[in-house]
Design an enzyme around this catalytic site. Structure first.
Site, PDB file in Angstrom:
ATOM      1  N   LYS A 228     -32.157 -42.916 -43.293  1.00 39.02           N
ATOM      2  CA  LYS A 228     -31.624 -43.658 -42.141  1.00 39.02           C
ATOM      3  C   LYS A 228     -31.382 -45.118 -42.519  1.00 39.02           C
ATOM      4  O   LYS A 228     -32.288 -45.811 -42.964  1.00 39.02           O
ATOM      5  CB  LYS A 228     -32.611 -43.576 -40.973  1.00 39.02           C
ATOM      6  CG  LYS A 228     -32.177 -44.370 -39.735  1.00 39.02           C
ATOM      7  CD  LYS A 228     -33.260 -44.320 -38.656  1.00 39.02           C
ATOM      8  CE  LYS A 228     -32.919 -45.230 -37.480  1.00 39.02           C
ATOM      9  NZ  LYS A 228     -33.994 -45.277 -36.472  1.00 39.02           N
ATOM     10  N   ASP A 233     -31.405 -52.554 -35.189  1.00 36.33           N
ATOM     11  CA  ASP A 233     -31.344 -51.673 -34.022  1.00 36.33           C
ATOM     12  C   ASP A 233     -31.697 -52.434 -32.752  1.00 36.33           C
ATOM     13  O   ASP A 233     -32.863 -52.704 -32.462  1.00 36.33           O
ATOM     14  CB  ASP A 233     -32.301 -50.493 -34.207  1.00 36.33           C
ATOM     15  CG  ASP A 233     -32.229 -49.514 -33.039  1.00 36.33           C
ATOM     16  OD1 ASP A 233     -31.244 -49.574 -32.283  1.00 36.33           O
ATOM     17  OD2 ASP A 233     -33.150 -48.698 -32.911  1.00 36.33           O
ATOM     18  N   LYS A 240     -33.581 -52.546 -26.251  1.00 31.88           N
ATOM     19  CA  LYS A 240     -35.016 -52.622 -26.472  1.00 31.88           C
ATOM     20  C   LYS A 240     -35.589 -53.858 -25.766  1.00 31.88           C
ATOM     21  O   LYS A 240     -34.946 -54.903 -25.741  1.00 31.88           O
ATOM     22  CB  LYS A 240     -35.321 -52.729 -27.968  1.00 31.88           C
ATOM     23  CG  LYS A 240     -35.029 -51.473 -28.766  1.00 31.88           C
ATOM     24  CD  LYS A 240     -35.348 -51.688 -30.230  1.00 31.88           C
ATOM     25  CE  LYS A 240     -35.007 -50.459 -31.056  1.00 31.88           C
ATOM     26  NZ  LYS A 240     -35.906 -49.326 -30.778  1.00 31.88           N
ATOM     27  N   ASP A 251     -35.199 -51.000 -39.689  1.00 35.17           N
ATOM     28  CA  ASP A 251     -34.678 -49.684 -39.319  1.00 35.17           C
ATOM     29  C   ASP A 251     -33.772 -49.078 -40.391  1.00 35.17           C
ATOM     30  O   ASP A 251     -33.322 -47.951 -40.252  1.00 35.17           O
ATOM     31  CB  ASP A 251     -33.942 -49.756 -37.977  1.00 35.17           C
ATOM     32  CG  ASP A 251     -34.179 -48.527 -37.118  1.00 35.17           C
ATOM     33  OD1 ASP A 251     -35.160 -47.805 -37.364  1.00 35.17           O
ATOM     34  OD2 ASP A 251     -33.375 -48.286 -36.205  1.00 35.17           O
ATOM     35  N   ASP A 310     -30.617 -45.669 -27.741  1.00 35.31           N
ATOM     36  CA  ASP A 310     -31.668 -46.129 -28.648  1.00 35.31           C
ATOM     37  C   ASP A 310     -32.238 -44.987 -29.489  1.00 35.31           C
ATOM     38  O   ASP A 310     -33.160 -45.192 -30.267  1.00 35.31           O
ATOM     39  CB  ASP A 310     -32.791 -46.811 -27.853  1.00 35.31           C
ATOM     40  CG  ASP A 310     -33.733 -47.598 -28.744  1.00 35.31           C
ATOM     41  OD1 ASP A 310     -33.307 -48.000 -29.850  1.00 35.31           O
ATOM     42  OD2 ASP A 310     -34.894 -47.821 -28.346  1.00 35.31           O
ATOM     43  N   GLU A 312     -30.492 -43.491 -31.822  1.00 34.47           N
ATOM     44  CA  GLU A 312     -29.282 -43.470 -32.651  1.00 34.47           C
ATOM     45  C   GLU A 312     -29.529 -42.933 -34.056  1.00 34.47           C
ATOM     46  O   GLU A 312     -28.629 -42.409 -34.705  1.00 34.47           O
ATOM     47  CB  GLU A 312     -28.686 -44.885 -32.728  1.00 34.47           C
ATOM     48  CG  GLU A 312     -29.299 -45.817 -33.762  1.00 34.47           C
ATOM     49  CD  GLU A 312     -30.782 -46.098 -33.557  1.00 34.47           C
ATOM     50  OE1 GLU A 312     -31.482 -46.315 -34.569  1.00 34.47           O
ATOM     51  OE2 GLU A 312     -31.255 -46.104 -32.407  1.00 34.47           O
ATOM     52  N   ARG A 314     -31.157 -40.354 -35.195  1.00 30.91           N
ATOM     53  CA  ARG A 314     -30.934 -38.918 -35.339  1.00 30.91           C
ATOM     54  C   ARG A 314     -29.447 -38.569 -35.322  1.00 30.91           C
ATOM     55  O   ARG A 314     -29.038 -37.550 -35.879  1.00 30.91           O
ATOM     56  CB  ARG A 314     -31.694 -38.156 -34.249  1.00 30.91           C
ATOM     57  CG  ARG A 314     -31.219 -38.411 -32.829  1.00 30.91           C
ATOM     58  CD  ARG A 314     -32.245 -38.027 -31.783  1.00 30.91           C
ATOM     59  NE  ARG A 314     -33.372 -38.939 -31.779  1.00 30.91           N
ATOM     60  CZ  ARG A 314     -34.438 -38.799 -30.994  1.00 30.91           C
ATOM     61  NH1 ARG A 314     -34.508 -37.787 -30.142  1.00 30.91           N
ATOM     62  NH2 ARG A 314     -35.422 -39.669 -31.044  1.00 30.91           N
TER      63      ARG A 314
END
Length: 456
Positions: A228, A233, A240, A251, A310, A312, A314
């Site tokens: 990833k 993020d 968030k 991230d 949020d 994202e 996956r």
């Protein structure tokens, strides 16, 4: 830290001693971790406690203390730390690993004042075989720092376009690998709409970094590493809160860790076929950013309703898995991601969560983790965690189970749906990728070891 095979009598020596040792030294301090110095004889003794209780964790604490102490140019006598449980190789590896982690040359820093220069340390090791074996430890430890460097780089520098070029430079002029970088137009051509949906709010183009290494052309086995790479993020329109948005530069840890692991696999000539597929973008808000209720068709053809922007990671991983299967037909998929806050509730910041569809693969990975002294804890794949993901009225899947129950497991189950029954390992490092502001490079060592031992 430099390894030497013989001590220099003109320089200070540091020896470990145990409570059971009979040393004729006056005023010897016998509390664990304390140092007694004899300036005239240029020798220091550090108390290691009881020989029977001294284990690898004890050795790590001692190595950490010695390296941080920074009071003089010590020659550390490695054999003085050996016990029945810890052989000389263990001792040397721990000292190298600890020194590199604390003093790595490759870590990012924007400080304008230089830190105090540390004294050089020498590790006295007379066994030539141990010295030879320690070279692998040094290579791997330095690659952990390579991943940590990218983890620590601020997002105003580390965007998707920049990071892709950095990964490319890691393999510059290396004829053992094939590397290509897909730009936005090429990603669109592949119909990687889940990946593209996350990028819609970004000022930078997405990049897909693809690295291939064939260390065993005669074998049909191939590992696909999927990392990833969300360079920052914000959560998108599911923004968030302030206390959770700081640190979101981490991230992209999965991608950095995979790239560093690939470098180690190549440099150590692993007799294994490995590819890495690394999707890179940030997840930000703009007038063009995706909103909740959006529905996209993935590269695999399956449709996904985004009920949480949020979640994202996956989305980009699902398309990357499909890409790896289409172009490399791997027999084993391993993805690694700072995927869910829920894993921190389950395992804290101590264990990396691991899911596996194959018992044999899990045992191989666990053996690699144990060998490299990294902690993993097995989590469940179970259909119950897929129910809400598959309950969408207008698409094949929702991207999030909003029940608040087993969120790490439902995320893993979502990704499993894109693996086409390949052997699959999922690693959630949301709790272990960083220790506060300190990046850890977790799992670089284990992924390299997993590849080194894979075809054995």
């Amino acid at each position: 830290m430099k390894i030497i095979n013989k001590e220099n009598k003109n320089k200070f020596i540091l020896k470990g001693f145990f409570e059971e040792d009979k040393l004729k030294v006056k005023n010897l301090l016998t509390t664990f971790g304390t140092i007694t110095e004899d300036i005239n004889k240029q020798i220091s003794y550090i108390c290691l406690g009881s020989n029977k209780k001294f284990d690898k964790n004890s050795l790590k604490k001692i190595a950490n203390k010695i390296i941080k102490l920074n009071i003089r140019e010590f020659q550390i006598i490695a054999k003085s730390f050996v016990t029945k449980e810890l052989d000389l190789q263990n001792v040397v590896n721990v000292f190298i690993d600890t020194y590199e982690y604390l003093n790595g040359d490759d870590l990012y820093s924007a400080k304008t004042t230089k830190s105090e220069k540390s004294f050089p340390l020498f590790l006295v090791v007379e066994d030539a075989k141990v010295v030879a074996e320690s070279k692998q430890t040094l290579i791997i430890s330095q690659l952990v720092n390579k991943a940590r460097k990218y983890q620590a780089t601020p997002p105003n520098i580390c965007n998707s376009e920049w990071l892709a070029q950095e990964f490319k430079q890691m393999f510059k002029d290396n004829k053992k690998v094939k590397i290509k970088i897909l730009d936005k137009a090429q990603i669109e051509k592949e119909k990687m709409n889940l990946f593209l949906s996350v990028n819609k709010g970004s000022a930078f183009e997405p990049r897909l970094v693809v690295i291939e290494y064939n260390g065993n052309p005669k074998s049909k086995e191939k590992i696909a590493l999927i990392g990833k790479g969300i360079t920052f993020d914000s959560g998108g329109y599911n923004l968030k809160p302030s206390q959770h948005i700081k640190g979101m530069k981490f991230d992209m840890s999965g991608a950095a860790i995979c790239a560093a692991a690939m470098k180690g696999i190549v440099d150590l000539n692993a007799k294994t076929n490995v590819c890495a597929v690394l999707p890179l973008t940030d997840n930000k808000i703009s007038s063009n950013a995706q909103t909740p209720d959006s529905i996209w068709t993935s590269m695999s053809g399956k449709t996904v309703e985004v009920n949480n922007t949020d979640a994202e990671g996956r989305l980009i991983l699902a398309d990357a898995i499909t890409y790896a299967i289409k172009y490399f037909d791997p027999t084993q998929i391993v993805d690694i991601a700072t995927l869910t806050g829920a894993i921190i509730i389950s395992l804290g910041t101590t264990y990396t969560g691991i899911w596996s569809t194959c018992e044999k693969s899990y045992n191989k990975f666990l053996a690699a983790a144990n060998k490299q002294d990294e902690l993993v804890w097995r989590m469940p794949f179970h259909e119950d965690f897929l129910k809400n993901i598959k309950s969408a009225n207008f698409s094949d899947y929702k991207n999030t189970d909003l029940s608040g129950k087993g969120g790490s497991n439902s995320a893993a189950m979502f990704l499993k749906e894109f693996t086409e029954n390949k052997k699959y390992i999922h690693l959630d490092i949301a709790g272990t990728a960083g220790d506060g502001d300190n990046p850890t490079g977790v799992m670089v060592k284990t992924l390299i070891q997993f590849a080194l031992d894979f075809d054995k």
